[in-house]
Design an enzyme around this catalytic site. Structure first.
Site, PDB file in Angstrom:
ATOM      1  N   LYS A   1      15.167 -10.122  11.416  1.00  0.00           N
ATOM      2  CA  LYS A   1      15.797 -10.330  10.140  1.00  0.00           C
ATOM      3  C   LYS A   1      16.747 -11.395   9.674  1.00  0.00           C
ATOM      4  CE  LYS A   1      13.527  -7.289   7.651  1.00  0.00           C
ATOM      5  NZ  LYS A   1      11.788  -7.370   6.619  1.00  0.00           N
TER       6      LYS A   1
ATOM      7  N   SER B   1       0.905  -1.116  -0.232  1.00  0.00           N
ATOM      8  CA  SER B   1       0.208  -0.535  -0.154  1.00  0.00           C
ATOM      9  C   SER B   1       0.891   1.329   0.135  1.00  0.00           C
ATOM     10  CB  SER B   1      -1.289   0.245   1.193  1.00  0.00           C
ATOM     11  OG  SER B   1      -0.236   0.259   2.252  1.00  0.00           O
TER      12      SER B   1
ATOM     13  N   TYR C   1      13.756  -6.025  15.563  1.00  0.00           N
ATOM     14  CA  TYR C   1      13.983  -5.868  14.199  1.00  0.00           C
ATOM     15  C   TYR C   1      15.470  -6.759  13.268  1.00  0.00           C
ATOM     16  CZ  TYR C   1      13.393  -3.624   9.189  1.00  0.00           C
ATOM     17  OH  TYR C   1      14.497  -3.777   7.656  1.00  0.00           O
TER      18      TYR C   1
ATOM     19  N   SER D   1      14.678  -8.391   2.811  1.00  0.00           N
ATOM     20  CA  SER D   1      15.485  -8.369   5.040  1.00  0.00           C
ATOM     21  C   SER D   1      15.782  -7.370   5.036  1.00  0.00           C
ATOM     22  CB  SER D   1      16.945  -9.406   4.662  1.00  0.00           C
ATOM     23  OG  SER D   1      17.154  -9.678   5.606  1.00  0.00           O
TER      24      SER D   1
END
Length: 284
Positions: free
Chosen positions: A164, A15, A160, A146
């Site tokens: 990843k 989006s 975070y 990633s």
């Protein structure tokens, strides 16, 4: 490559940002693109992504369908929708994700779980629904988005980075597992990109005035924001992903941005303590 045109691409998190830029780029190239969003526009509305509710999109635009990667029923419904309309999925781009900022000590179990549920388990849910489709056709490409933070851990962005890092590991293993079925898996590792990622960064609830890390945390986030706002636009990363999609022999991983390729190379060559010192200087 002309042989790729007309193939069906499913992109999560399309989006805005890199996902939207990629969807628009591939659609303009002639791919049949389905982007997903947790909250797509209502019927008759258009957020710039093109059509909704299965209506044909304008040239260069794409269809946006609802999908929450944290909800198995939503994942299944979205994949079934694409299959009903197209009968195939040739490329899956796992792009949906967000960043959680805060010290490890300040991060609650629930906050860490939510980070992994989106960035890591969301990818697993998507792959488990799409791989059987590709395996039956003996062809397909899966691109997992990633980050350079999945190669070099960022302080106060540990969850975070961890999500990843986990994505890197599972992608490498999955690449070998599905190879005999004609399915190719690649990782895309962008550096700092100027997108809504910055505005949408979430902060752990315990990062306030009572945190022992508050001052250092705020300086680290300021450094992150500066770097992101000075980065290239989402189209830059989108072009890199498109190159991987159109490659006959896609790489295991592709770092986006020359300076980040250099940083990753230096991490491999320099002593670990020196790398730690340099990262600490960047975020303090």
């Amino acid at each position: 490559m002309d042989c790729e045109r007309g193939k069906v691409v499913l992109i999560t998190g399309a989006s805005s940002g890199v996902g939207k830029a990629l969807a628009e780029l591939l659609s303009a190239k002639g791919y049949r693109v389905y982007g997903t969003s947790r909250k797509p526009p209502a019927a008759g509305e258009d957020d710039g992504a093109g059509s909704v509710d299965g209506h044909e999109s304008r040239e260069g635009f794409f269809k946006l369908i609802p999908l929450d990667v944290c909800d198995q029923k939503s994942v299944k419904a979205a994949v079934e929708h694409v299959m009903e309309e197209e009968g195939r999925i040739d490329v899956l781009v796992n792009n949906a994700g967000y960043c959680l900022a805060g010290a490890v000590e300040d991060t609650t179990y629930y906050e860490a779980l939510r980070q992994f549920d989106t960035n890591f388990f969301g990818v697993i849910r998507m792959c488990r629904e799409v791989i059987p489709i590709m395996r039956e056709r003996q062809s397909g490409k899966i691109i997992n988005v990633s980050s350079v933070a999945g190669l070099i851990s960022v302080p106060f962005q540990s969850m975070y980075s961890a999500s990843k890092y986990a994505l890197e590991a599972i992608s490498e293993a999955m690449r070998i597992e599905v190879k005999p079925f004609g399915i190719k898996v690649s990782l895309i590792e962008p550096g700092d990109i100027k997108t809504g990622f910055t505005k949408n960064r979430q902060t752990v609830v315990n990062a306030g005035s009572e945190s022992a890390y508050r001052t250092r945390f705020e300086k680290a986030v300021e450094a992150m924001v500066r770097s992101e706002l000075n980065g290239p636009g989402p189209e830059y990363a989108a072009r890199a992903i498109a190159e991987v999609i159109e490659s006959d022999n896609p790489p295991v991983r592709k770092v986006v941005g020359f300076q980040y390729k250099l940083i990753v190379l230096l991490k491999r060559l320099l002593p670990a303590r020196l790398v730690e010192y340099l990262v600490e200087k960047v975020y303090s």
